[in-house]
Scaffold this active site. Structure first.
Site, PDB file in Angstrom:
ATOM      1  N   ARG A   1       5.352   8.837  -7.277  1.00  0.00           N
ATOM      2  CA  ARG A   1       5.376   7.645  -6.416  1.00  0.00           C
ATOM      3  C   ARG A   1       6.788   7.089  -6.472  1.00  0.00           C
ATOM      4  O   ARG A   1       7.279   6.743  -7.563  1.00  0.00           O
ATOM      5  CB  ARG A   1       4.363   6.616  -6.924  1.00  0.00           C
ATOM      6  CG  ARG A   1       4.551   5.254  -6.299  1.00  0.00           C
ATOM      7  CD  ARG A   1       3.380   4.320  -6.537  1.00  0.00           C
ATOM      8  NE  ARG A   1       2.241   4.705  -5.733  1.00  0.00           N
ATOM      9  CZ  ARG A   1       1.160   3.958  -5.569  1.00  0.00           C
ATOM     10  NH1 ARG A   1       1.056   2.788  -6.171  1.00  0.00           N
ATOM     11  NH2 ARG A   1       0.160   4.378  -4.804  1.00  0.00           N
TER      12      ARG A   1
ATOM     13  N   HIS B   1       2.112   7.500   2.874  1.00  0.00           N
ATOM     14  CA  HIS B   1       1.140   7.558   1.775  1.00  0.00           C
ATOM     15  C   HIS B   1       0.053   8.566   2.168  1.00  0.00           C
ATOM     16  O   HIS B   1      -1.089   8.197   2.451  1.00  0.00           O
ATOM     17  CB  HIS B   1       0.552   6.159   1.554  1.00  0.00           C
ATOM     18  CG  HIS B   1      -0.156   5.982   0.243  1.00  0.00           C
ATOM     19  ND1 HIS B   1      -0.278   6.978  -0.710  1.00  0.00           N
ATOM     20  CD2 HIS B   1      -0.804   4.897  -0.282  1.00  0.00           C
ATOM     21  CE1 HIS B   1      -0.948   6.509  -1.759  1.00  0.00           C
ATOM     22  NE2 HIS B   1      -1.281   5.255  -1.522  1.00  0.00           N
TER      23      HIS B   1
ATOM     24  N   GLN C   1      -3.464   8.778   0.442  1.00  0.00           N
ATOM     25  CA  GLN C   1      -4.346   7.692   0.874  1.00  0.00           C
ATOM     26  C   GLN C   1      -4.992   8.044   2.219  1.00  0.00           C
ATOM     27  O   GLN C   1      -6.211   7.963   2.385  1.00  0.00           O
ATOM     28  CB  GLN C   1      -3.532   6.402   1.008  1.00  0.00           C
ATOM     29  CG  GLN C   1      -4.335   5.216   1.502  1.00  0.00           C
ATOM     30  CD  GLN C   1      -5.329   4.720   0.465  1.00  0.00           C
ATOM     31  OE1 GLN C   1      -4.952   4.434  -0.660  1.00  0.00           O
ATOM     32  NE2 GLN C   1      -6.591   4.627   0.833  1.00  0.00           N
TER      33      GLN C   1
ATOM     34  N   ASP D   1      -3.692  -3.638   5.474  1.00  0.00           N
ATOM     35  CA  ASP D   1      -3.003  -3.445   4.191  1.00  0.00           C
ATOM     36  C   ASP D   1      -2.227  -4.740   3.916  1.00  0.00           C
ATOM     37  O   ASP D   1      -2.123  -5.617   4.794  1.00  0.00           O
ATOM     38  CB  ASP D   1      -2.063  -2.226   4.293  1.00  0.00           C
ATOM     39  CG  ASP D   1      -1.388  -1.864   2.975  1.00  0.00           C
ATOM     40  OD1 ASP D   1      -1.808  -2.386   1.916  1.00  0.00           O
ATOM     41  OD2 ASP D   1      -0.421  -1.065   2.995  1.00  0.00           O
TER      42      ASP D   1
ATOM     43  N   CYS E   1      -6.553  -0.023   1.976  1.00  0.00           N
ATOM     44  CA  CYS E   1      -6.214   0.937   0.919  1.00  0.00           C
ATOM     45  C   CYS E   1      -6.269   0.293  -0.467  1.00  0.00           C
ATOM     46  O   CYS E   1      -6.388   1.003  -1.454  1.00  0.00           O
ATOM     47  CB  CYS E   1      -4.834   1.518   1.185  1.00  0.00           C
ATOM     48  SG  CYS E   1      -3.549   0.270   1.252  1.00  0.00           S
TER      49      CYS E   1
ATOM     50  N   ARG F   1     -10.639   8.379  -3.173  1.00  0.00           N
ATOM     51  CA  ARG F   1      -9.328   8.875  -3.602  1.00  0.00           C
ATOM     52  C   ARG F   1      -9.528   9.974  -4.653  1.00  0.00           C
ATOM     53  O   ARG F   1      -8.848  10.990  -4.648  1.00  0.00           O
ATOM     54  CB  ARG F   1      -8.472   7.736  -4.193  1.00  0.00           C
ATOM     55  CG  ARG F   1      -8.057   6.649  -3.212  1.00  0.00           C
ATOM     56  CD  ARG F   1      -7.024   7.130  -2.204  1.00  0.00           C
ATOM     57  NE  ARG F   1      -5.828   7.670  -2.824  1.00  0.00           N
ATOM     58  CZ  ARG F   1      -4.812   6.943  -3.295  1.00  0.00           C
ATOM     59  NH1 ARG F   1      -4.829   5.625  -3.187  1.00  0.00           N
ATOM     60  NH2 ARG F   1      -3.749   7.521  -3.839  1.00  0.00           N
TER      61      ARG F   1
HETATM   62  N1   CP Z   1      -4.114   2.440  -2.603  1.00  0.00           N
HETATM   63  C1   CP Z   1      -3.297   2.763  -3.619  1.00  0.00           C
HETATM   64  O1   CP Z   1      -2.499   3.702  -3.556  1.00  0.00           O
HETATM   65  O2   CP Z   1      -3.462   1.982  -4.724  1.00  0.00           O
HETATM   66  P1   CP Z   1      -2.484   1.945  -5.992  1.00  0.00           P
HETATM   67  O3   CP Z   1      -1.200   1.354  -5.542  1.00  0.00           O
HETATM   68  O4   CP Z   1      -3.210   1.071  -6.997  1.00  0.00           O
HETATM   69  O5   CP Z   1      -2.308   3.347  -6.492  1.00  0.00           O
HETATM   70  N1  NVA Z   2       1.788  -0.666   1.608  1.00  0.00           N
HETATM   71  C1  NVA Z   2       1.441  -0.834   0.217  1.00  0.00           C
HETATM   72  C2  NVA Z   2       0.437   0.190  -0.189  1.00  0.00           C
HETATM   73  C3  NVA Z   2      -0.034   0.104  -1.601  1.00  0.00           C
HETATM   74  C4  NVA Z   2      -0.985   1.168  -1.974  1.00  0.00           C
HETATM   75  C5  NVA Z   2       2.693  -0.733  -0.629  1.00  0.00           C
HETATM   76  O1  NVA Z   2       3.518   0.151  -0.376  1.00  0.00           O
HETATM   77  O2  NVA Z   2       2.856  -1.553  -1.536  1.00  0.00           O
END
Ligand code: CP
Ligand code: NVA
Length: 310
Positions: A102, A129, A132, A224, A264, A292
């Site tokens: 990530r 993502h 997701q 989101d 998400c 997930r």
């Molecule tokens: N939706 C998602 O990716 O959650 P996290 O940021 O908790 O991994």
């Molecule tokens: N758009 C959000 C998604 C988190 C899973 C972020 O990037 O923080």
């Protein structure tokens, strides 16, 4: 060797096949447990940002399939700071069978993949993502039976999640509408890309500033957070701009009566979604989060055990 960096890299047939595997692995898990398909396999999980779902679902996915996963926090390896990204990729490749990362900058996940000798999985970047969105396609199949012809309305900030949903919807024959304030919309390049990968010419991509317009006829409403990780200094400004884009009962009543509401997570309740909707009859937020785990098991099996025929 395959990586999982963007839904753009997969054909609809491939995505359907991986989704079928995800459903089978879920059923298998719920009726006695998974077979140890990934016995002896290991996954390094590199995080530059916080996570609950991605971290735990990938780790438990590996455990359920007989493999092993470990977490490397932002402070631990300081990817790109203490050590260059190509060097991190080269070193990890000698220890593990797969890398999930990530990152902030999307180029960093591309660079990891370029220099890695093992499959790399994108666990979110500022750009997209895909893990997701892949899991979300599974959730939509479960609740709506099929994907082609459905309308997904995304309301809020056109961020990494929105972009992956656009690509997923286009690949799978769905209509996509997005309602965002000016300055927070998908780019022309995103739309062009979306159009270029449509499964059928009749699929629509609607962009509007009006959330009621976007959700009209929608089978799925998706939102989101208004401020994504890394944008924290913009929080106050975004809190002033985004309130008309809240998913509340009134907005949900404008969509199809049997629409599902997705997010998400993490949710900022009272901002982009009300408690009433998040905990209401249309919400699939928690089955969505659970999926997930199941969807990512399919990704892990296809990347780390490519010869598995099940
Ligand atoms: N939706 C998602 O990716 O959650 P996290 O940021 O908790 O991994
Ligand atoms: N758009 C959000 C998604 C988190 C899973 C972020 O990037 O923080």
């Amino acid at each position: 060797m395959k990586h999982f960096l963007s839904l753009l890299d997969f054909s609809p047939d491939e995505l359907y096949e991986w989704l079928d595997l995800a459903h089978r692995l879920k059923q298998e898990w719920q009726t006695g447990g998974n077979r140890p398909i990934l016995q002896g396999k290991s996954l390094a999980m590199v995080f530059q940002k916080p996570s609950l779902r991605t971290r735990v679902s990938f780790e438990m996915g590996m455990v359920h399939l007989g493999g092993y996963a470990f977490y490397l926090s932002p402070l631990e390896i300081k990817m790109g700071g203490r050590e260059s990204i190509p060097d991190v990729a080269r070193v990890l490749s000698g220890y593990v069978d797969g890398i999930m990362a990530r990152v902030f900058d999307h180029h960093h996940i591309l660079q990891l993949a370029e220099y890695s000798r093992v499959p790399v999985i994108n666990g979110l970047s500022d750009y997209n993502h895909p893990a997701q969105a892949f899991a979300d396609l599974m959730t939509i199949q479960e609740h709506k039976g099929q994907l082609p012809g459905l309308k997904l309305a995304y309301v809020g900030d056109s961020n990494n999640v929105a972009r992956s949903l656009l690509f997923g919807a286009m690949k799978m024959g769905m209509h996509f509408a997005a309602a965002s304030p000016p300055g927070y919309t998908l780019s022309e390049e995103d739309i062009h890309l979306g159009q270029s990968i449509r499964a059928s010419a009749w699929q629509q991509i609607e962009l509007t500033e009006n959330p009621r317009e976007a959700v009209r006829g929608a089978d799925i409403i998706y939102t989101d957070v208004w401020t994504s990780m890394g944008q924290e200094e913009e929080t106050a400004q975004r809190l002033r701009i985004f309130p008309p884009y809240q998913i509340n009962q009134e907005l949900v009543s404008q969509a199809n009566p049997d629409c599902i509401v997705m997010h998400c997570l993490p949710a900022h309740r009272g901002e982009e979604i009300t408690d009433e909707v998040a905990d209401g009859p249309h919400s699939v937020l928690f089955p969505q989060a659970e999926n997930r785990l199941h969807a990512q098991k399919a990704i892990l099996v296809r990347l780390l055990a490519p010869d598995y025929k099940g």
